[in-house]
Design a protein around this motif. Structure first.
Motif, PDB file in Angstrom:
ATOM      1  N   MET A   1     -44.084   9.103 -37.372  1.00 55.73           N
ATOM      2  CA  MET A   1     -44.506  10.244 -36.561  1.00 55.73           C
ATOM      3  C   MET A   1     -43.306  11.110 -36.173  1.00 55.73           C
ATOM      4  N   GLY A   2     -42.207  10.404 -35.799  1.00 51.26           N
ATOM      5  CA  GLY A   2     -41.006  11.157 -35.432  1.00 51.26           C
ATOM      6  C   GLY A   2     -40.497  11.982 -36.595  1.00 51.26           C
ATOM      7  N   THR A   3     -40.577  11.423 -37.794  1.00 49.66           N
ATOM      8  CA  THR A   3     -40.122  12.152 -38.970  1.00 49.66           C
ATOM      9  C   THR A   3     -40.961  13.404 -39.198  1.00 49.66           C
ATOM     10  N   LEU A   4     -42.294  13.284 -39.050  1.00 45.60           N
ATOM     11  CA  LEU A   4     -43.164  14.447 -39.211  1.00 45.60           C
ATOM     12  C   LEU A   4     -42.841  15.516 -38.178  1.00 45.60           C
ATOM     13  N   ARG A   5     -42.576  15.079 -36.952  1.00 47.76           N
ATOM     14  CA  ARG A   5     -42.244  16.042 -35.899  1.00 47.76           C
ATOM     15  C   ARG A   5     -40.931  16.748 -36.232  1.00 47.76           C
ATOM     16  N   GLU A   6     -39.956  15.980 -36.700  1.00 49.09           N
ATOM     17  CA  GLU A   6     -38.675  16.592 -37.068  1.00 49.09           C
ATOM     18  C   GLU A   6     -38.847  17.596 -38.207  1.00 49.09           C
ATOM     19  N   GLN A   7     -39.697  17.253 -39.174  1.00 52.61           N
ATOM     20  CA  GLN A   7     -39.949  18.173 -40.274  1.00 52.61           C
ATOM     21  C   GLN A   7     -40.624  19.453 -39.782  1.00 52.61           C
ATOM     22  N   TYR A   8     -41.556  19.302 -38.843  1.00 58.97           N
ATOM     23  CA  TYR A   8     -42.254  20.475 -38.303  1.00 58.97           C
ATOM     24  C   TYR A   8     -41.277  21.364 -37.539  1.00 58.97           C
ATOM     25  N   VAL A   9     -40.423  20.753 -36.722  1.00 59.07           N
ATOM     26  CA  VAL A   9     -39.442  21.528 -35.968  1.00 59.07           C
ATOM     27  C   VAL A   9     -38.477  22.239 -36.911  1.00 59.07           C
ATOM     28  N   ARG A  10     -38.041  21.526 -37.949  1.00 59.44           N
ATOM     29  CA  ARG A  10     -37.120  22.123 -38.914  1.00 59.44           C
ATOM     30  C   ARG A  10     -37.773  23.302 -39.636  1.00 59.44           C
ATOM     31  N   LEU A  11     -39.035  23.132 -40.017  1.00 57.85           N
ATOM     32  CA  LEU A  11     -39.753  24.212 -40.694  1.00 57.85           C
ATOM     33  C   LEU A  11     -39.956  25.403 -39.766  1.00 57.85           C
ATOM     34  N   SER A  12     -40.239  25.117 -38.489  1.00 56.26           N
ATOM     35  CA  SER A  12     -40.410  26.205 -37.517  1.00 56.26           C
ATOM     36  C   SER A  12     -39.119  26.989 -37.344  1.00 56.26           C
ATOM     37  N   TRP A  13     -37.996  26.285 -37.320  1.00 54.63           N
ATOM     38  CA  TRP A  13     -36.701  26.960 -37.217  1.00 54.63           C
ATOM     39  C   TRP A  13     -36.448  27.846 -38.432  1.00 54.63           C
ATOM     40  N   LYS A  14     -36.786  27.351 -39.604  1.00 56.92           N
ATOM     41  CA  LYS A  14     -36.588  28.136 -40.825  1.00 56.92           C
ATOM     42  C   LYS A  14     -37.427  29.402 -40.795  1.00 56.92           C
ATOM     43  N   LYS A  15     -38.666  29.264 -40.347  1.00 53.69           N
ATOM     44  CA  LYS A  15     -39.531  30.440 -40.275  1.00 53.69           C
ATOM     45  C   LYS A  15     -39.053  31.411 -39.203  1.00 53.69           C
ATOM     46  N   GLY A  16     -38.513  30.882 -38.118  1.00 52.24           N
ATOM     47  CA  GLY A  16     -37.949  31.749 -37.094  1.00 52.24           C
ATOM     48  C   GLY A  16     -36.752  32.528 -37.613  1.00 52.24           C
ATOM     49  N   ILE A  17     -35.889  31.845 -38.372  1.00 52.19           N
ATOM     50  CA  ILE A  17     -34.732  32.526 -38.965  1.00 52.19           C
ATOM     51  C   ILE A  17     -35.191  33.580 -39.968  1.00 52.19           C
ATOM     52  N   LEU A  18     -36.223  33.251 -40.760  1.00 46.81           N
ATOM     53  CA  LEU A  18     -36.753  34.210 -41.721  1.00 46.81           C
ATOM     54  C   LEU A  18     -37.328  35.427 -41.012  1.00 46.81           C
ATOM     55  N   PHE A  19     -37.992  35.208 -39.892  1.00 47.26           N
ATOM     56  CA  PHE A  19     -38.533  36.334 -39.121  1.00 47.26           C
ATOM     57  C   PHE A  19     -37.397  37.218 -38.606  1.00 47.26           C
ATOM     58  N   GLY A  20     -36.320  36.590 -38.152  1.00 46.32           N
ATOM     59  CA  GLY A  20     -35.164  37.356 -37.714  1.00 46.32           C
ATOM     60  C   GLY A  20     -34.561  38.177 -38.844  1.00 46.32           C
ATOM     61  N   ILE A  21     -34.520  37.600 -40.051  1.00 45.60           N
ATOM     62  CA  ILE A  21     -34.014  38.325 -41.218  1.00 45.60           C
ATOM     63  C   ILE A  21     -34.907  39.529 -41.517  1.00 45.60           C
ATOM     64  N   CYS A  22     -36.220  39.333 -41.434  1.00 47.61           N
ATOM     65  CA  CYS A  22     -37.148  40.443 -41.681  1.00 47.61           C
ATOM     66  C   CYS A  22     -36.973  41.545 -40.643  1.00 47.61           C
ATOM     67  N   MET A  23     -36.776  41.173 -39.380  1.00 45.06           N
ATOM     68  CA  MET A  23     -36.557  42.177 -38.342  1.00 45.06           C
ATOM     69  C   MET A  23     -35.257  42.925 -38.580  1.00 45.06           C
ATOM     70  N   ALA A  24     -34.203  42.210 -39.012  1.00 41.83           N
ATOM     71  CA  ALA A  24     -32.936  42.879 -39.324  1.00 41.83           C
ATOM     72  C   ALA A  24     -33.105  43.834 -40.500  1.00 41.83           C
ATOM     73  N   ALA A  25     -33.888  43.415 -41.509  1.00 44.29           N
ATOM     74  CA  ALA A  25     -34.151  44.290 -42.658  1.00 44.29           C
ATOM     75  C   ALA A  25     -34.921  45.530 -42.229  1.00 44.29           C
ATOM     76  N   LEU A  26     -35.863  45.377 -41.309  1.00 44.73           N
ATOM     77  CA  LEU A  26     -36.606  46.523 -40.785  1.00 44.73           C
ATOM     78  C   LEU A  26     -35.682  47.482 -40.044  1.00 44.73           C
ATOM     79  N   LEU A  27     -34.744  46.928 -39.258  1.00 48.14           N
ATOM     80  CA  LEU A  27     -33.790  47.766 -38.541  1.00 48.14           C
ATOM     81  C   LEU A  27     -32.901  48.538 -39.514  1.00 48.14           C
ATOM     82  N   ILE A  28     -32.415  47.860 -40.549  1.00 47.21           N
ATOM     83  CA  ILE A  28     -31.575  48.532 -41.557  1.00 47.21           C
ATOM     84  C   ILE A  28     -32.370  49.634 -42.257  1.00 47.21           C
ATOM     85  N   LEU A  29     -33.621  49.349 -42.577  1.00 55.10           N
ATOM     86  CA  LEU A  29     -34.470  50.344 -43.220  1.00 55.10           C
ATOM     87  C   LEU A  29     -34.705  51.535 -42.298  1.00 55.10           C
ATOM     88  N   ALA A  30     -34.864  51.280 -40.998  1.00 51.16           N
ATOM     89  CA  ALA A  30     -35.069  52.367 -40.039  1.00 51.16           C
ATOM     90  C   ALA A  30     -33.831  53.257 -39.955  1.00 51.16           C
TER      91      ALA A  30
END
Length: 353
Positions: A1-30
């Motif tokens: 269970m702990g491993t699944l939770r760690e995987q979920y947290v890690r995946l959430s962090w990756k998606k958060g970083i990807l969202f930040g990259i998309c926002m930075a790309a939007l700012l550059i485009l603006a």
């Protein structure tokens, strides 16, 4: 269970970083959209103009008063309007696909665009307002007709049990009806009125001002939380259908009604100011899914960002590709979006195979 939770947290962090990259790309485009054009505006000159002390670091000169007017009164409003319109249509598209269970659905599936076009065309053809009130009357008529169409679609669907099939079929029927009425308006319009009707149906950011942008932004900030809050319900409805979602405590009818109200506000609040900008509500959620998967808790915000990027890129290309002629964003967005959409779909298919 702990491993699944760690995987979920890690995946959430990756998606958060990807969202930040998309926002930075939007700012550059603006920033690029603000700089590109006939006037010689560069990021360096913007920094020198608006950040004290940058003239000691950069060799660029500040903007002239004329160039500042171009930036503040022409380019910045287009950038802000493109972001607001794209984010609203992207969010509405994701929500519409969720409540219909159909990934080919868009905010215009319920006939909102045709209804809004009919309202605008009625004002253009029949008039009855002073010259200074034409734009306001056109916006109000488009908004009211779109809302009335949505009320009719969701009202019929509610009577029939608020199923996805009822929404789609009723929306398609009304879309044909309002399209026919709009064609009638074009047929009876004179040579001065017809170009205005056709141009409105193309979709454009030319006449969107700061007041309009504030209204669009306020609608988005009011409606987005309502859509985002239904992310878990969307997941259950898409994963197991209405019966499975109801078994887990989801009131599917209420979820569709709440989401439908938000979709109506987002779509009507956009097209009434910009005209019909198609494809964004269809493409943005698909691009978001290819980035983050099918969890609507991530798909919804990513759809907003990708929609904003799509409209902003299309408008910037339309302003510069055939300068000094400006192509309407509703046309260019298909030129930009369709190849990207097909490429991503084919790439996903290859990965699946």
């Amino acid at each position: 269970m702990g491993t699944l939770r760690e995987q979920y947290v890690r995946l959430s962090w990756k998606k958060g970083i990807l969202f930040g990259i998309c926002m930075a790309a939007l700012l550059i485009l603006a920033v690029a959209a603000c700089c590109l054009g006939v006037a010689d505006l560069t990021p360096g000159r913007l920094l020198v103009t608006y950040l004290p002390g940058m003239d000691r670091i950069l060799s660029a000169g500040p903007l002239t008063p004329r160039e500042e007017n171009i930036l503040l009164m022409l380019r910045l409003p287009r950038v802000a309007a493109g972001i607001a319109a794209g984010a609203s249509l992207g969010t509405a598209g994701a929500a519409m696909q969720a409540i219909t269970g159909n990934q080919m659905a868009s905010p215009f599936t319920t006939g909102l665009s045709s209804a809004a076009a009919l309202g605008a065309a009625a004002v253009i053809v029949f008039g009855g307002v002073s010259a200074g009130m034409v734009k306001t009357a056109t916006v109000l008529a488009a908004f009211v007709m779109a809302v009335l169409c949505a009320m009719l679609v969701f009202g019929i669907a509610w009577v029939k049990g608020m199923g996805a099939e009822s929404l789609v079929l009723t929306g398609i029927a009304l879309n044909y009806l309002f399209s026919a009425l709009n064609s009638t308006m074009q047929f009876i319009a004179n040579e001065d009125q017809l170009p205005a009707i056709v141009h409105w149906s193309f979709g454009s950011l030319n006449s969107v001002g700061w007041t309009d942008i504030c209204i669009m932004a306020a609608i988005f900030l009011s409606a987005f939380p309502a859509v985002f809050s239904q992310g878990w319900a969307f997941n259950l409805m898409e994963g197991g259908g209405d019966e499975a979602a109801r078994a887990l405590g989801i009131n599917t009818g209420r979820a569709r009604l709440l989401t439908g109200g938000a979709v109506t506000l987002l779509t009507a609040g956009t097209v009434s100011f910009t005209g019909v900008i198609g494809f964004v509500g269809l493409a943005a959620p698909h691009i978001a899914r290819l980035l983050v998967g099918n969890d609507y808790r991530q798909v919804t915000p990513f759809s907003a960002v990708t929609g904003a990027m799509l409209v902003l890129a299309a408008d910037t290309l339309g302003r510069n590709a055939f300068s000094p002629t400006t192509l309407p964003v509703g046309i260019v967005v298909s030129y930009v979006g369709v190849p990207l959409f097909l490429f991503l779909i084919l790439k996903e298919r290859r990965g699946g195979l």
